[in-house]
Structure formats: structure tokens, C-alpha cells
Design a protein around this motif. Structure first.
Motif, PDB file in Angstrom:
ATOM      1  N   LEU A 156       0.830  -1.207   0.000  1.00  0.00           N
ATOM      2  CA  LEU A 156       0.000   0.000   0.000  1.00  0.00           C
ATOM      3  C   LEU A 156       0.867   1.260   0.000  1.00  0.00           C
ATOM      4  CD1 LEU A 156      -2.904   1.197   0.247  1.00  0.00           C
ATOM      5  CD2 LEU A 156      -2.552   1.142   2.723  1.00  0.00           C
ATOM      6  N   LEU A 157       1.887   1.298   0.851  1.00  0.00           N
ATOM      7  CA  LEU A 157       2.787   2.452   0.894  1.00  0.00           C
ATOM      8  C   LEU A 157       3.531   2.634  -0.424  1.00  0.00           C
ATOM      9  CD1 LEU A 157       4.287   2.217   4.482  1.00  0.00           C
ATOM     10  CD2 LEU A 157       2.942   4.092   3.550  1.00  0.00           C
ATOM     11  N   LEU A 158       4.010   1.543  -1.014  1.00  0.00           N
ATOM     12  CA  LEU A 158       4.727   1.641  -2.289  1.00  0.00           C
ATOM     13  C   LEU A 158       3.810   2.094  -3.415  1.00  0.00           C
ATOM     14  CD1 LEU A 158       7.083  -1.460  -2.120  1.00  0.00           C
ATOM     15  CD2 LEU A 158       7.717   0.953  -1.971  1.00  0.00           C
ATOM     16  N   LEU A 159       2.560   1.669  -3.389  1.00  0.00           N
ATOM     17  CA  LEU A 159       1.597   2.110  -4.403  1.00  0.00           C
ATOM     18  C   LEU A 159       1.340   3.612  -4.290  1.00  0.00           C
ATOM     19  CD1 LEU A 159      -0.435   1.348  -6.651  1.00  0.00           C
ATOM     20  CD2 LEU A 159      -2.121   1.043  -4.834  1.00  0.00           C
ATOM     21  N   ILE A 160       1.174   4.105  -3.078  1.00  0.00           N
ATOM     22  CA  ILE A 160       0.968   5.547  -2.876  1.00  0.00           C
ATOM     23  C   ILE A 160       2.211   6.310  -3.316  1.00  0.00           C
ATOM     24  CG2 ILE A 160       0.663   7.331  -1.106  1.00  0.00           C
ATOM     25  CD1 ILE A 160      -1.167   5.287   0.353  1.00  0.00           C
ATOM     26  N   LEU A 161       3.390   5.782  -3.008  1.00  0.00           N
ATOM     27  CA  LEU A 161       4.633   6.428  -3.436  1.00  0.00           C
ATOM     28  C   LEU A 161       4.739   6.444  -4.954  1.00  0.00           C
ATOM     29  CD1 LEU A 161       7.335   7.693  -2.680  1.00  0.00           C
ATOM     30  CD2 LEU A 161       8.280   5.393  -2.558  1.00  0.00           C
ATOM     31  N   PHE A 162       4.396   5.334  -5.593  1.00  0.00           N
ATOM     32  CA  PHE A 162       4.436   5.278  -7.055  1.00  0.00           C
ATOM     33  C   PHE A 162       3.468   6.288  -7.671  1.00  0.00           C
ATOM     34  CE2 PHE A 162       2.569   3.616 -10.987  1.00  0.00           C
ATOM     35  CZ  PHE A 162       3.691   3.633 -11.794  1.00  0.00           C
ATOM     36  N   LEU A 163       2.264   6.377  -7.122  1.00  0.00           N
ATOM     37  CA  LEU A 163       1.286   7.323  -7.658  1.00  0.00           C
ATOM     38  C   LEU A 163       1.744   8.769  -7.490  1.00  0.00           C
ATOM     39  CD1 LEU A 163      -2.066   5.657  -6.532  1.00  0.00           C
ATOM     40  CD2 LEU A 163      -1.081   5.746  -8.837  1.00  0.00           C
ATOM     41  N   SER A 164       2.507   9.049  -6.432  1.00  0.00           N
ATOM     42  CA  SER A 164       3.009  10.414  -6.247  1.00  0.00           C
ATOM     43  C   SER A 164       4.106  10.757  -7.255  1.00  0.00           C
ATOM     44  CB  SER A 164       3.525  10.608  -4.826  1.00  0.00           C
ATOM     45  OG  SER A 164       4.782   9.989  -4.652  1.00  0.00           O
ATOM     46  N   LEU A 165       4.754   9.746  -7.811  1.00  0.00           N
ATOM     47  CA  LEU A 165       5.854   9.975  -8.753  1.00  0.00           C
ATOM     48  C   LEU A 165       5.447   9.765 -10.212  1.00  0.00           C
ATOM     49  CD1 LEU A 165       8.758   8.175  -6.881  1.00  0.00           C
ATOM     50  CD2 LEU A 165       8.283  10.614  -6.992  1.00  0.00           C
ATOM     51  N   ILE A 166       4.191   9.511 -10.476  1.00  0.00           N
ATOM     52  CA  ILE A 166       3.766   9.139 -11.823  1.00  0.00           C
ATOM     53  C   ILE A 166       4.011  10.243 -12.856  1.00  0.00           C
ATOM     54  CG2 ILE A 166       1.343   9.823 -11.807  1.00  0.00           C
ATOM     55  CD1 ILE A 166       0.947   6.809 -12.814  1.00  0.00           C
ATOM     56  N   TYR A 167       4.014  11.490 -12.434  1.00  0.00           N
ATOM     57  CA  TYR A 167       4.263  12.590 -13.365  1.00  0.00           C
ATOM     58  C   TYR A 167       5.744  12.964 -13.439  1.00  0.00           C
ATOM     59  CZ  TYR A 167      -0.745  13.185 -13.667  1.00  0.00           C
ATOM     60  OH  TYR A 167      -2.077  12.983 -13.888  1.00  0.00           O
ATOM     61  N   HIS A 168       6.582  12.163 -12.817  1.00  0.00           N
ATOM     62  CA  HIS A 168       8.023  12.386 -12.829  1.00  0.00           C
ATOM     63  C   HIS A 168       8.712  11.103 -13.315  1.00  0.00           C
ATOM     64  CE1 HIS A 168       7.445  16.067 -10.503  1.00  0.00           C
ATOM     65  NE2 HIS A 168       6.590  15.376  -9.781  1.00  0.00           N
ATOM     66  N   PRO A 169       8.710  10.828 -14.621  1.00  0.00           N
ATOM     67  CA  PRO A 169       9.229   9.545 -15.120  1.00  0.00           C
ATOM     68  C   PRO A 169      10.707   9.317 -14.808  1.00  0.00           C
ATOM     69  CG  PRO A 169       8.674  11.008 -16.940  1.00  0.00           C
ATOM     70  CD  PRO A 169       8.211  11.672 -15.694  1.00  0.00           C
ATOM     71  N   LEU A 170      11.530  10.361 -14.798  1.00  0.00           N
ATOM     72  CA  LEU A 170      12.937  10.198 -14.458  1.00  0.00           C
ATOM     73  C   LEU A 170      13.083   9.731 -13.008  1.00  0.00           C
ATOM     74  CD1 LEU A 170      15.887  10.489 -15.300  1.00  0.00           C
ATOM     75  CD2 LEU A 170      15.779  12.857 -14.512  1.00  0.00           C
ATOM     76  N   SER A 171      12.261  10.269 -12.133  1.00  0.00           N
ATOM     77  CA  SER A 171      12.297   9.857 -10.734  1.00  0.00           C
ATOM     78  C   SER A 171      11.858   8.412 -10.569  1.00  0.00           C
ATOM     79  CB  SER A 171      11.402  10.760  -9.892  1.00  0.00           C
ATOM     80  OG  SER A 171      11.847  12.087  -9.976  1.00  0.00           O
ATOM     81  N   VAL A 213       7.664  12.820  -2.260  1.00  0.00           N
ATOM     82  CA  VAL A 213       7.871  11.586  -1.509  1.00  0.00           C
ATOM     83  C   VAL A 213       7.521  11.778  -0.040  1.00  0.00           C
ATOM     84  CG1 VAL A 213       9.620   9.924  -0.759  1.00  0.00           C
ATOM     85  CG2 VAL A 213       9.567  10.684  -3.135  1.00  0.00           C
ATOM     86  N   LEU A 214       7.909  12.902   0.519  1.00  0.00           N
ATOM     87  CA  LEU A 214       7.599  13.188   1.924  1.00  0.00           C
ATOM     88  C   LEU A 214       6.091  13.239   2.156  1.00  0.00           C
ATOM     89  CD1 LEU A 214       9.001  13.820   4.634  1.00  0.00           C
ATOM     90  CD2 LEU A 214       8.793  16.227   4.056  1.00  0.00           C
ATOM     91  N   VAL A 215       5.370  13.914   1.273  1.00  0.00           N
ATOM     92  CA  VAL A 215       3.908  13.998   1.389  1.00  0.00           C
ATOM     93  C   VAL A 215       3.279  12.619   1.184  1.00  0.00           C
ATOM     94  CG1 VAL A 215       1.830  14.969   0.315  1.00  0.00           C
ATOM     95  CG2 VAL A 215       3.784  16.437   0.788  1.00  0.00           C
ATOM     96  N   ALA A 216       3.780  11.866   0.194  1.00  0.00           N
ATOM     97  CA  ALA A 216       3.230  10.529  -0.074  1.00  0.00           C
ATOM     98  C   ALA A 216       3.450   9.596   1.109  1.00  0.00           C
ATOM     99  CB  ALA A 216       3.857   9.942  -1.330  1.00  0.00           C
ATOM    100  N   VAL A 217       4.628   9.647   1.721  1.00  0.00           N
ATOM    101  CA  VAL A 217       4.906   8.797   2.880  1.00  0.00           C
ATOM    102  C   VAL A 217       4.037   9.220   4.063  1.00  0.00           C
ATOM    103  CG1 VAL A 217       6.680   8.204   4.581  1.00  0.00           C
ATOM    104  CG2 VAL A 217       7.207   8.118   2.150  1.00  0.00           C
ATOM    105  N   ALA A 218       3.830  10.511   4.254  1.00  0.00           N
ATOM    106  CA  ALA A 218       2.969  10.984   5.346  1.00  0.00           C
ATOM    107  C   ALA A 218       1.526  10.522   5.130  1.00  0.00           C
ATOM    108  CB  ALA A 218       3.031  12.503   5.454  1.00  0.00           C
TER     109      ALA A 218
END
Length: 183
Positions: free
Chosen positions: A58-73, A130-135
Motif C-alpha cells: 500500500l505504501l509503495l503504491l501511494i509512493l508510485f502514484l506520487s511519482l507518476i508525473y516524474h518519469p525520471l524519478s 515523496v515526503l507527502v506521499a509517505v505521510a
């Protein structure tokens, strides 16, 4: 190459063995408000112990969704995730890591991987995401763990966060005082 594939397969099988079914994790009938703060903390401890891989996914999915608009990241974090997998999670703990003739300690590996992760966050410029997604993810995990009743969970005594208290030797169980004795 075949050892790499077999290592991946073994690790995936061991991880799937500890993942609990999603229907148990998301069972809406098990949602109930805790009766007290103590009950909530007990539920959190038991649910975190019972569903660790589900919460991680669940945490990794939320993290992935937060980075979806940053393909290099996303690419950078996939490389970092592979480094974590091969250098820490996917390797046999019995065999030490040897680089240039030096044996590397687990603590040094964790410190180096943590440094690599922080560097990846800073260099790709997504540390705020990432900080917001982890929170958000941690808040959702704690909320779910506090609201999900543990009455229907079947847990071994040693799997429980209180397993060390509940477990005892057979000869100690014969006495009502356990291994305690009078002064």
C-alpha cells in the motif's frame, strides 16, 4: 543469470508466503471503532504484525502514484529499489558481501543504501512529493490498523507482537506463576 532468476523467484515466493489475502485485509465487516486508546494501540501493533507486506505494498503504491508525473524519478527509484533488493532483501544473510576483498557489514550496506535513497530524492527534486506521499501512506496505514478489528485474525503466539510474553517453556506452564518465584 540463472542464479539471479532463481534468487528472484525464491525471494518472490518467500514474500508471497507472508502476504495475507487482500479480502482479509480489506474486510469491511472487520471495521470497528476501538473502545479506548489502549485498544487502538494494541490493534495497531497486531495489524502491523499480521499484515506487514500488505501495508508495504500500500505504501509503495501511494509512493508510485506520487511519482507518476516524474518519469525520471520513477526510473531512478526503480534502480534504487533493485539495489535494495539485491544488496539487502534478496541476498542470503549467511553469505557476507565482499567488494574488492573487503567484507561489508549489514549496517554499512543499510547506511549506503539509505544514503543512495536520500541522494536520489534530492537529485531528482521530488523529495517533497515523496515526503507527502509517505505521510499520507503512513496515516492511512495507522488509520486502517486502528480501525480494523483483530478479533477474526488467527495469529500464532510467536507472530503476535506480544509473542515473547505469551511464549514459555512447557515446564514453566505447569506453575501458575510461570518462571517467577517468591522472594
Amino acid at each position: 543469470m540463472s542464479t539471479l532468476i532463481s534468487s528472484l523467484k525464491d525471494t518472490a515466493q518467500s514474500l508471497t508466503a507472508i502476504r495475507r489475502p487482500w479480502r482479509d485485509f480489506l474486510d469491511i465487516t472487520a471495521v470497528d471503532f476501538p473502545s479506548s486508546f489502549s485498544d487502538a494501540t494494541t490493534r495497531i501493533a497486531q495489524n502491523l504484525t499480521h499484515f506487514p507486506l500488505n501495508y508495504t505494498i500500500l505504501l509503495l503504491l501511494i509512493l508510485f502514484l506520487s511519482l507518476i508525473y516524474h518519469p525520471l524519478s520513477v526510473l531512478a527509484f526503480l534502480v534504487i529499489l533493485l539495489a535494495w533488493f539485491f544488496l539487502y532483501f534478496g541476498r542470503d544473510r549467511e553469505e557476507p558481501i565482499v567488494i574488492f576483498g573487503l567484507t561489508i557489514d549489514d549496517r554499512l550496506v543499510i547506511a549506503a543504501l539509505f544514503g543512495l535513497t536520500v541522494a536520489g530524492l534530492v537529485l531528482t527534486g521530488v523529495w517533497v512529493n515523496v515526503l507527502v506521499a509517505v505521510a499520507i501512506g503512513a496515516s492511512l496505514v495507522i488509520l486502517h490498523a486502528a480501525l480494523r478489528s483483530t478479533d477474526d485474525l488467527l495469529m500464532d503466539d510467536l507472530e503476535s507482537p506480544y509473542g515473547h510474553v505469551l511464549a514459555g517453556r512447557d515446564e514453566e506452564l505447569d506453575s501458575p506463576r510461570g518462571h517467577y518465584s517468591g522472594i
